[in-house]
Scaffold this motif. Structure first.
Motif, PDB file in Angstrom:
ATOM      1  N   ASP A  17      38.680  47.953  34.060  1.00  0.00           N
ATOM      2  CA  ASP A  17      38.316  49.242  34.665  1.00  0.00           C
ATOM      3  C   ASP A  17      38.194  48.993  36.165  1.00  0.00           C
ATOM      4  N   TYR A  18      39.169  49.474  36.904  1.00  0.00           N
ATOM      5  CA  TYR A  18      39.289  49.134  38.322  1.00  0.00           C
ATOM      6  C   TYR A  18      38.828  50.240  39.269  1.00  0.00           C
ATOM      7  N   HIS A  19      38.323  51.336  38.731  1.00  0.00           N
ATOM      8  CA  HIS A  19      37.987  52.470  39.612  1.00  0.00           C
ATOM      9  C   HIS A  19      36.513  52.806  39.399  1.00  0.00           C
ATOM     10  N   ILE A  20      35.662  52.223  40.261  1.00  0.00           N
ATOM     11  CA  ILE A  20      34.211  52.331  40.092  1.00  0.00           C
ATOM     12  C   ILE A  20      33.538  52.545  41.443  1.00  0.00           C
ATOM     13  N   HIS A  21      32.607  53.487  41.476  1.00  0.00           N
ATOM     14  CA  HIS A  21      31.851  53.769  42.706  1.00  0.00           C
ATOM     15  C   HIS A  21      30.380  53.434  42.507  1.00  0.00           C
ATOM     16  N   THR A  22      29.809  52.713  43.473  1.00  0.00           N
ATOM     17  CA  THR A  22      28.388  52.333  43.409  1.00  0.00           C
ATOM     18  C   THR A  22      27.658  52.994  44.584  1.00  0.00           C
ATOM     19  N   THR A  23      26.420  52.586  44.816  1.00  0.00           N
ATOM     20  CA  THR A  23      25.648  53.152  45.929  1.00  0.00           C
ATOM     21  C   THR A  23      26.237  52.783  47.299  1.00  0.00           C
ATOM     22  N   PHE A  24      27.242  51.890  47.332  1.00  0.00           N
ATOM     23  CA  PHE A  24      27.934  51.669  48.610  1.00  0.00           C
ATOM     24  C   PHE A  24      28.701  52.926  49.047  1.00  0.00           C
ATOM     25  N   SER A  25      29.153  53.755  48.071  1.00  0.00           N
ATOM     26  CA  SER A  25      29.687  55.073  48.446  1.00  0.00           C
ATOM     27  C   SER A  25      28.892  56.117  47.664  1.00  0.00           C
ATOM     28  N   ASP A  26      29.524  56.921  46.819  1.00  0.00           N
ATOM     29  CA  ASP A  26      28.772  58.010  46.188  1.00  0.00           C
ATOM     30  C   ASP A  26      28.383  57.741  44.736  1.00  0.00           C
ATOM     31  N   VAL A  35      28.155  45.768  36.442  1.00  0.00           N
ATOM     32  CA  VAL A  35      28.596  44.493  35.850  1.00  0.00           C
ATOM     33  C   VAL A  35      27.884  44.283  34.516  1.00  0.00           C
ATOM     34  N   ASN A  36      26.576  44.526  34.497  1.00  0.00           N
ATOM     35  CA  ASN A  36      25.819  44.362  33.246  1.00  0.00           C
ATOM     36  C   ASN A  36      26.372  45.248  32.142  1.00  0.00           C
ATOM     37  N   ARG A  37      26.653  46.473  32.489  1.00  0.00           N
ATOM     38  CA  ARG A  37      27.190  47.413  31.503  1.00  0.00           C
ATOM     39  C   ARG A  37      28.569  46.957  31.010  1.00  0.00           C
ATOM     40  N   MET A  43      34.210  44.254  28.426  1.00  0.00           N
ATOM     41  CA  MET A  43      35.369  44.440  29.306  1.00  0.00           C
ATOM     42  C   MET A  43      35.811  43.061  29.795  1.00  0.00           C
ATOM     43  N   LYS A  44      37.117  42.900  29.974  1.00  0.00           N
ATOM     44  CA  LYS A  44      37.614  41.617  30.506  1.00  0.00           C
ATOM     45  C   LYS A  44      37.462  41.567  32.025  1.00  0.00           C
ATOM     46  N   GLU A  45      37.664  42.712  32.650  1.00  0.00           N
ATOM     47  CA  GLU A  45      37.564  42.759  34.116  1.00  0.00           C
ATOM     48  C   GLU A  45      36.994  44.106  34.526  1.00  0.00           C
ATOM     49  N   ILE A  46      36.191  44.105  35.599  1.00  0.00           N
ATOM     50  CA  ILE A  46      35.920  45.366  36.282  1.00  0.00           C
ATOM     51  C   ILE A  46      36.197  45.178  37.774  1.00  0.00           C
ATOM     52  N   GLY A  47      36.541  46.280  38.413  1.00  0.00           N
ATOM     53  CA  GLY A  47      36.826  46.224  39.838  1.00  0.00           C
ATOM     54  C   GLY A  47      36.120  47.362  40.547  1.00  0.00           C
ATOM     55  N   PRO A  83      30.437  34.462  35.548  1.00  0.00           N
ATOM     56  CA  PRO A  83      31.741  33.848  35.297  1.00  0.00           C
ATOM     57  C   PRO A  83      32.445  34.369  34.038  1.00  0.00           C
ATOM     58  N   ASN A  84      31.722  35.116  33.182  1.00  0.00           N
ATOM     59  CA  ASN A  84      32.343  35.542  31.920  1.00  0.00           C
ATOM     60  C   ASN A  84      33.075  36.872  31.987  1.00  0.00           C
ATOM     61  N   ILE A  85      33.129  37.456  33.157  1.00  0.00           N
ATOM     62  CA  ILE A  85      33.897  38.701  33.314  1.00  0.00           C
ATOM     63  C   ILE A  85      34.641  38.608  34.643  1.00  0.00           C
ATOM     64  N   GLY A  86      35.865  39.130  34.661  1.00  0.00           N
ATOM     65  CA  GLY A  86      36.608  39.168  35.922  1.00  0.00           C
ATOM     66  C   GLY A  86      36.037  40.270  36.802  1.00  0.00           C
ATOM     67  N   ILE A  87      35.700  39.951  38.034  1.00  0.00           N
ATOM     68  CA  ILE A  87      35.162  40.962  38.950  1.00  0.00           C
ATOM     69  C   ILE A  87      36.109  41.066  40.134  1.00  0.00           C
ATOM     70  N   ARG A  88      36.680  42.222  40.315  1.00  0.00           N
ATOM     71  CA  ARG A  88      37.714  42.410  41.331  1.00  0.00           C
ATOM     72  C   ARG A  88      37.173  43.237  42.497  1.00  0.00           C
ATOM     73  N   LEU A  89      37.721  42.937  43.653  1.00  0.00           N
ATOM     74  CA  LEU A  89      37.337  43.660  44.872  1.00  0.00           C
ATOM     75  C   LEU A  89      38.456  44.620  45.248  1.00  0.00           C
ATOM     76  N   GLY A  90      38.135  45.901  45.216  1.00  0.00           N
ATOM     77  CA  GLY A  90      39.116  46.905  45.617  1.00  0.00           C
ATOM     78  C   GLY A  90      38.479  47.924  46.548  1.00  0.00           C
ATOM     79  N   ILE A  91      39.268  48.887  46.960  1.00  0.00           N
ATOM     80  CA  ILE A  91      38.742  50.080  47.613  1.00  0.00           C
ATOM     81  C   ILE A  91      39.609  51.264  47.191  1.00  0.00           C
TER      82      ILE A  91
END
Ligand SMILES: [Zn+2]
Ligand SMILES: [Zn+2]
Length: 272
Positions: A17-26, A35-37, A43-47, A83-91
């Motif tokens: 799931d590569y399309h996620i917004h946190t308190t850094f935006s809205d 990440v916890n969720r 999930m194998k990866e979130i971004g 380390p057990n989930i892929g964490i990707r940096l996107g915008i």
């Protein structure tokens, strides 16, 4: 292209799931909560993909580009802790004609895994904030302009994933004419410019009550061999992975057998 660094079992879908917004935006929660969720959901990866709009009126929903270093550092530090989930940096970067220079600078300055290219603005107004945008306007023309701008965005080479490519459906204003040609144009532009598109499941939470893009036209994208991924556009952790089984089913029925994953702006296709 399939890469063996990804372990794929026949029965388990490699969920990303590569399309996620946190308190850094809205978004409503800090990145750690997502990440916890995602770990709980297997999930194998979130971004993460905070909004960068480069427009002056978006302080309330976009991230100030000055916060990019802090954002990048925070997401990268989460990788080490989990380390057990892929964490990707996107915008999620708006395509704004005339802002190519700053767009390129932002893209080049951080170690992004992917850039989502989105069109929210037609002129200086956003198509998604309210139905007022559509009132009294020629809906055919709005669709034509919107699809043309998304195709232009795809042609710039800035973007890896085209976000919610028919967002203009959000408030259920529909052209009376048949618009198959607009989806054909989009699918061939995405093919030619080698971009991926997303099924964005968040449209189900909007007046539209359906995914972007219109499921009816997804076989067209498959015929053109356009890579795809499934994204939630979550603005709070509970929406990660929302409606994904339905989206996977649409993809299978539309002729897809692989989904795209990203690492340092390189794309790999994983069978599902
Ligand atoms: Zn968006
Ligand atoms: Zn978004």
């Amino acid at each position: 292209m399939t890469n063996s660094i990804y372990s794929v079992s026949k029965r388990t879908i490699y969920r990303t799931d590569y399309h996620i917004h946190t308190t850094f935006s809205d978004g409503k929660e800090p990145p750690e909560e997502y990440v916890n969720r995602a770990i709980r959901l297997n999930m194998k990866e979130i971004g993460f993909s905070e909004h960068i709009t480069l427009m002056p009126d978006t302080q309330d929903w976009g991230m100030d580009p000055e916060r990019l270093p802090e954002y990048a550092e925070r997401i990268i530090s989460l990788r080490k802790k989990n380390p057990n989930i892929g964490i990707r940096l996107g915008i999620e970067l708006d395509y704004i004609p005339g802002k190519e220079k700053i767009t390129q600078e932002i893209i080049n300055s951080y170690p992004f895994d992917y850039i989502i290219g989105s069109v929210h603005y037609l002129g200086d107004q956003t198509v998604d904030l309210g139905p007022e945008f559509y009132l009294g306007k020629d809906i055919n023309l709005i669709y034509e302009n919107y699809f043309n701008l998304v195709c232009e965005a795809a042609s710039t080479g800035f973007f890896d994933i085209m976000g919610h490519p028919d967002l203009v459906r959000i408030h259920k204003y529909k052209p009376l004419d048949d618009i198959t040609h607009l989806y054909s144009m989009m699918a061939s532009a995405f093919e030619i410019h080698d971009v991926t598109f997303e099924i964005n499941t968040n449209g189900r939470n909007k007046p539209l009550n359906d995914f972007y893009p219109d499921r009816k036209y997804i076989p067209l994208f498959a015929e053109h061999g356009v890579p795809v991924c499934v994204n939630s556009d979550a603005h709070f952790p509970l929406r990660i992975g929302q409606f994904f089984d339905e989206a996977y089913d649409i993809l299978k029925r539309s002729g897809y057998s692989e989904m795209a994953v990203f690492n340092k702006r390189e794309r790999f296709l994983i069978p599902f």
